[in-house]
Enzyme design. Structure first.
Site, PDB file in Angstrom:
ATOM      1  N   LYS A   1      -3.767  -1.281  -5.846  1.00  0.00           N
ATOM      2  CA  LYS A   1      -3.184  -0.132  -6.142  1.00  0.00           C
ATOM      3  C   LYS A   1      -3.981   1.156  -6.799  1.00  0.00           C
ATOM      4  O   LYS A   1      -3.809   2.201  -6.494  1.00  0.00           O
ATOM      5  CB  LYS A   1      -1.688  -0.287  -6.521  1.00  0.00           C
ATOM      6  CG  LYS A   1      -1.045   1.184  -6.901  1.00  0.00           C
ATOM      7  CD  LYS A   1       0.445   1.039  -6.581  1.00  0.00           C
ATOM      8  CE  LYS A   1       1.109   2.564  -6.476  1.00  0.00           C
ATOM      9  NZ  LYS A   1       2.537   2.593  -6.509  1.00  0.00           N
TER      10      LYS A   1
ATOM     11  N   ASN B   1       3.289   3.162   2.008  1.00  0.00           N
ATOM     12  CA  ASN B   1       4.686   3.200   2.430  1.00  0.00           C
ATOM     13  C   ASN B   1       4.952   2.292   3.720  1.00  0.00           C
ATOM     14  O   ASN B   1       6.168   2.616   4.270  1.00  0.00           O
ATOM     15  CB  ASN B   1       4.809   4.738   2.901  1.00  0.00           C
ATOM     16  CG  ASN B   1       4.574   5.800   2.028  1.00  0.00           C
ATOM     17  OD1 ASN B   1       5.208   5.299   0.561  1.00  0.00           O
ATOM     18  ND2 ASN B   1       4.100   6.970   1.898  1.00  0.00           N
TER      19      ASN B   1
ATOM     20  N   GLU C   1      -1.524  11.488  -1.992  1.00  0.00           N
ATOM     21  CA  GLU C   1      -1.252  11.214  -0.638  1.00  0.00           C
ATOM     22  C   GLU C   1      -1.645  12.187   0.158  1.00  0.00           C
ATOM     23  O   GLU C   1      -0.866  12.506   1.236  1.00  0.00           O
ATOM     24  CB  GLU C   1      -0.007  10.785  -0.818  1.00  0.00           C
ATOM     25  CG  GLU C   1       0.396   9.702   0.403  1.00  0.00           C
ATOM     26  CD  GLU C   1       2.033   9.272   0.182  1.00  0.00           C
ATOM     27  OE1 GLU C   1       2.467   8.650  -0.868  1.00  0.00           O
ATOM     28  OE2 GLU C   1       2.842   9.439   1.168  1.00  0.00           O
TER      29      GLU C   1
ATOM     30  N   HIS D   1      14.067   2.924   3.997  1.00  0.00           N
ATOM     31  CA  HIS D   1      14.894   3.836   3.442  1.00  0.00           C
ATOM     32  C   HIS D   1      15.992   4.413   4.252  1.00  0.00           C
ATOM     33  O   HIS D   1      17.055   4.511   3.789  1.00  0.00           O
ATOM     34  CB  HIS D   1      13.991   4.968   3.361  1.00  0.00           C
ATOM     35  CG  HIS D   1      13.122   5.000   2.062  1.00  0.00           C
ATOM     36  ND1 HIS D   1      12.042   6.078   1.697  1.00  0.00           N
ATOM     37  CD2 HIS D   1      12.730   4.011   1.052  1.00  0.00           C
ATOM     38  CE1 HIS D   1      11.463   5.698   0.576  1.00  0.00           C
ATOM     39  NE2 HIS D   1      11.810   4.672   0.382  1.00  0.00           N
TER      40      HIS D   1
ATOM     41  N   ARG E   1      -3.349   6.677   0.534  1.00  0.00           N
ATOM     42  CA  ARG E   1      -2.096   6.052  -0.443  1.00  0.00           C
ATOM     43  C   ARG E   1      -0.791   5.956   0.636  1.00  0.00           C
ATOM     44  O   ARG E   1      -0.022   5.088   0.348  1.00  0.00           O
ATOM     45  CB  ARG E   1      -1.970   7.363  -1.564  1.00  0.00           C
ATOM     46  CG  ARG E   1      -0.636   6.761  -2.186  1.00  0.00           C
ATOM     47  CD  ARG E   1      -0.631   7.372  -3.498  1.00  0.00           C
ATOM     48  NE  ARG E   1       0.431   6.817  -4.399  1.00  0.00           N
ATOM     49  CZ  ARG E   1       0.559   7.120  -5.617  1.00  0.00           C
ATOM     50  NH1 ARG E   1      -0.167   8.093  -6.400  1.00  0.00           N
ATOM     51  NH2 ARG E   1       1.567   6.618  -6.370  1.00  0.00           N
TER      52      ARG E   1
ATOM     53  N   HIS F   1      16.151  -2.287  -2.833  1.00  0.00           N
ATOM     54  CA  HIS F   1      14.749  -1.598  -2.109  1.00  0.00           C
ATOM     55  C   HIS F   1      13.770  -2.612  -1.559  1.00  0.00           C
ATOM     56  O   HIS F   1      13.533  -2.267  -0.574  1.00  0.00           O
ATOM     57  CB  HIS F   1      14.202  -0.656  -3.433  1.00  0.00           C
ATOM     58  CG  HIS F   1      12.923  -0.080  -3.032  1.00  0.00           C
ATOM     59  ND1 HIS F   1      12.885   0.873  -2.125  1.00  0.00           N
ATOM     60  CD2 HIS F   1      11.379  -0.273  -3.100  1.00  0.00           C
ATOM     61  CE1 HIS F   1      11.558   1.343  -1.810  1.00  0.00           C
ATOM     62  NE2 HIS F   1      10.728   0.606  -2.428  1.00  0.00           N
TER      63      HIS F   1
HETATM   64  P1  NAD Z   1      15.502  -2.066 -11.103  1.00  0.00           P
HETATM   65  O1  NAD Z   1      14.584  -1.112 -11.889  1.00  0.00           O
HETATM   66  O2  NAD Z   1      16.778  -1.578 -10.653  1.00  0.00           O
HETATM   67  O3  NAD Z   1      15.435  -3.609 -11.762  1.00  0.00           O
HETATM   68  C1  NAD Z   1      16.068  -4.597 -10.991  1.00  0.00           C
HETATM   69  C2  NAD Z   1      16.996  -5.221 -11.991  1.00  0.00           C
HETATM   70  O4  NAD Z   1      16.563  -6.286 -12.574  1.00  0.00           O
HETATM   71  C3  NAD Z   1      18.002  -4.550 -12.789  1.00  0.00           C
HETATM   72  O5  NAD Z   1      19.394  -4.743 -12.809  1.00  0.00           O
HETATM   73  C4  NAD Z   1      17.240  -4.494 -14.129  1.00  0.00           C
HETATM   74  O6  NAD Z   1      17.942  -4.337 -15.238  1.00  0.00           O
HETATM   75  C5  NAD Z   1      16.978  -5.965 -13.967  1.00  0.00           C
HETATM   76  N1  NAD Z   1      15.886  -6.373 -14.918  1.00  0.00           N
HETATM   77  C6  NAD Z   1      14.566  -5.602 -14.681  1.00  0.00           C
HETATM   78  N2  NAD Z   1      13.585  -6.565 -15.552  1.00  0.00           N
HETATM   79  C7  NAD Z   1      14.212  -7.844 -15.698  1.00  0.00           C
HETATM   80  C8  NAD Z   1      13.942  -8.594 -16.605  1.00  0.00           C
HETATM   81  N3  NAD Z   1      12.687  -8.938 -16.924  1.00  0.00           N
HETATM   82  N4  NAD Z   1      14.773  -9.705 -16.666  1.00  0.00           N
HETATM   83  C9  NAD Z   1      16.097  -9.661 -16.424  1.00  0.00           C
HETATM   84  N5  NAD Z   1      16.617  -8.660 -15.721  1.00  0.00           N
HETATM   85  C10 NAD Z   1      15.512  -7.532 -15.471  1.00  0.00           C
HETATM   86  O7  NAD Z   1      14.599  -1.970  -9.830  1.00  0.00           O
HETATM   87  P2  NAD Z   1      13.586  -2.613  -9.348  1.00  0.00           P
HETATM   88  O8  NAD Z   1      13.369  -3.346  -8.063  1.00  0.00           O
HETATM   89  O9  NAD Z   1      12.578  -2.789 -10.509  1.00  0.00           O
HETATM   90  O10 NAD Z   1      12.694  -1.105  -8.804  1.00  0.00           O
HETATM   91  C11 NAD Z   1      13.430  -0.349  -7.753  1.00  0.00           C
HETATM   92  C12 NAD Z   1      13.079   0.988  -7.776  1.00  0.00           C
HETATM   93  O11 NAD Z   1      11.724   1.390  -7.876  1.00  0.00           O
HETATM   94  C13 NAD Z   1      13.592   2.120  -6.426  1.00  0.00           C
HETATM   95  O12 NAD Z   1      14.448   3.106  -6.987  1.00  0.00           O
HETATM   96  C14 NAD Z   1      12.381   2.365  -6.068  1.00  0.00           C
HETATM   97  O13 NAD Z   1      12.563   3.489  -5.238  1.00  0.00           O
HETATM   98  C15 NAD Z   1      11.390   2.653  -7.081  1.00  0.00           C
HETATM   99  N6  NAD Z   1       9.972   2.428  -6.464  1.00  0.00           N
HETATM  100  C16 NAD Z   1       9.144   3.450  -7.006  1.00  0.00           C
HETATM  101  C17 NAD Z   1       7.899   3.440  -6.521  1.00  0.00           C
HETATM  102  C18 NAD Z   1       7.028   4.194  -7.125  1.00  0.00           C
HETATM  103  O14 NAD Z   1       5.672   4.162  -6.701  1.00  0.00           O
HETATM  104  N7  NAD Z   1       7.261   5.178  -8.033  1.00  0.00           N
HETATM  105  C19 NAD Z   1       7.225   2.318  -5.887  1.00  0.00           C
HETATM  106  C20 NAD Z   1       8.271   1.286  -5.330  1.00  0.00           C
HETATM  107  C21 NAD Z   1       9.709   1.374  -5.593  1.00  0.00           C
HETATM  108  N1  GLY Z   2       4.530   3.091  -3.721  1.00  0.00           N
HETATM  109  C1  GLY Z   2       4.204   3.760  -2.858  1.00  0.00           C
HETATM  110  C2  GLY Z   2       3.189   4.698  -3.733  1.00  0.00           C
HETATM  111  O1  GLY Z   2       3.024   4.404  -4.882  1.00  0.00           O
HETATM  112  O2  GLY Z   2       2.425   5.553  -3.065  1.00  0.00           O
END
Ligand code: NAD
Ligand code: GLY
Length: 376
Positions: free
Chosen positions: A231, A250, A241, A257, A246, A271
């Site tokens: 990454k 996706n 992007e 989505h 980048r 997700h």
């Molecule tokens: P999340 O932040 O909701 O975490 C998932 C769950 O795990 C939550 O309930 C959290 O409280 C719990 N949790 C986290 N760490 C833990 C740990 N170590 N121990 C126990 N519980 C823990 O979800 P996610 O899957 O981490 O992230 C999903 C989000 O990320 C989405 O909104 C998605 O759009 C976004 N995303 C962003 C990018 C980006 O480039 N910015 C890329 C991919 C995804």
């Molecule tokens: N997760 C997609 C990006 O960071 O571009």
């Protein structure tokens, strides 16, 4: 190989905004060496969610003697990435007197990283922040690269900014407490790095994915470091992007989505689960268009299904149809002049941005997919 004090450092090379990703077992308890340079006036604001706070906030604080943490603890889950919680975080940070040159810590999964990062991008027109990702998804993807956002009524991540963190601290050991479903959801993003441009890494996933999901820390750490390097290279080459580099990250996301929206951004479909389904669909759609071979699409299906992902839309049991899914896709940020780029595959580990896909063809494909049996 990855002993307790073994530290991997990956730089995200962005000129004057270059920042390090530290990957080290035990970092959650021993963050002082990397966090102290960001602490001013003995105080540090930490945005987190209640699950992560209960498990790690005290431990993180104990590793920072002499620092008064100001925690902002939010409800867990995708619903927190909204206007209301953005306002709450920004108002709390202002009330705490956080200044531009201060750094805010985002301690949690992708929801917290995206929300806190966006709050920091607008706070006094931009303050620094440090990502301390605690979910696998956040450790391999969302904490790196500076995409920050909240969701809007019209769709996911539609309000946001590019705002790079000042550093990323990854402790693979915290994955031990991550619920298995969340670990698997993050694994979808791991597999993604293989499917984009690295067939050897996909083969590594086929060989080691099961042990990763069973909690093998060495395998997890290997995958995290590999994905962060991949990454970092992508972000350094195409931060905003604009060059079809980048955009490959996706893969599976446009399909995914649409299903997340159909599920109301709820726990019905996480997700990462949506991304896994989307990657399977992107490969089957590619095979239908004569791009990749049916055998490659079947290999992707087989690995994702073996990891426990739903790869057939009908098996989700959602009350949706192809027209609704296409409607959700039309809300995508990447819509331009009425067309939507799709990430498709020429062969396993060779994805590309296709700009010639008629959205009606995608609708026809999804209609067929929804009719197909949900049982493999
Ligand atoms: P999340 O932040 O909701 O975490 C998932 C769950 O795990 C939550 O309930 C959290 O409280 C719990 N949790 C986290 N760490 C833990 C740990 N170590 N121990 C126990 N519980 C823990 O979800 P996610 O899957 O981490 O992230 C999903 C989000 O990320 C989405 O909104 C998605 O759009 C976004 N995303 C962003 C990018 C980006 O480039 N910015 C890329 C991919 C995804
Ligand atoms: N997760 C997609 C990006 O960071 O571009």
């Amino acid at each position: 190989m990855y002993g307790r004090r073994h530290r991997v450092i990956v730089d995200v090379a962005l000129g004057a905004r270059t920042y390090p990703i530290y990957i080290e077992a035990g970092l959650i308890d021993n963050a002082a060496a990397v966090i102290m340079p960001f602490v001013r006036g003995g105080r540090l604001a930490v945005v987190t969610d209640s699950n992560v706070a209960a498990l790690y906030l005290d431990r993180f604080a104990a590793g920072l003697p002499g620092v008064a943490l100001a925690p902002i603890v939010l409800p867990p889950g995708e619903g927190t990435k909204d206007w209301q919680h953005l306002q709450l975080v920004v108002e709390r940070l202002l009330a705490l007197g956080v200044e531009r040159s201060d750094a805010v810590v985002a301690l949690g999964g992708g929801v917290i990283g995206d929300l806190a990062g966006f709050a920091c991008s607008v706070l006094r027109r931009g303050c620094r922040f440090v990502q301390v990702p605690t979910s696998l998804l956040a450790q391999v993807d969302s904490s790196v690269g500076g995409k920050t956002a909240i969701n809007a009524a019209a769709g996911k991540n539609l309000v946001g900014a590019f705002h790079q963190p000042a550093a990323v601290l990854i402790d693979p050991q915290v994955l031990a407490t991550l619920p298995p479903r969340e670990l698997r959801a993050g694994y979808a993003e791991v597999v993604k790095y293989g499917l984009i441009n690295d067939a050897d890494f996909f083969a590594w996933c086929e060989a080691h994915g099961a042990s990763m999901l069973a909690g093998d820390t060495a395998a997890q750490t290997h995958a995290i470091a590999h994905c962060c390097r991949a990454k970092a290279a992508v972000v350094a080459a195409d931060e905003r992007e604009t060059d079809d580099i980048r955009a490959l990250l996706n893969l599976g996301h446009t399909f995914g989505h649409a299903f997340e929206a159909a599920a109301g951004f709820s726990d019905l479909l996480l997700h990462g689960e949506a991304v896994a389904l989307g990657m399977a669909l992107a490969h089957r759609f590619s095979a239908r268009r004569g791009l990749c071979s049916p055998a490659d699409a079947a290999r992707v299906d087989a690995h994702l299904a073996a990891a426990g992902f739903v790869i057939r839309p009908a098996a989700l049991g959602l009350d949706t149809n192809a027209a609704d899914l296409v409607h959700h896709m039309r809300q995508d940020k990447k819509m331009s002049g009425g067309t939507l780029p799709f990430i498709l595959s020429r062969r396993l580990g060779n994805s590309f941005v296709a700009r010639d896909v008629a959205i009606q063809d995608v609708g026809d494909f999804l209609a067929d997919e929804l009719l197909a049996s949900g049982v493999d």
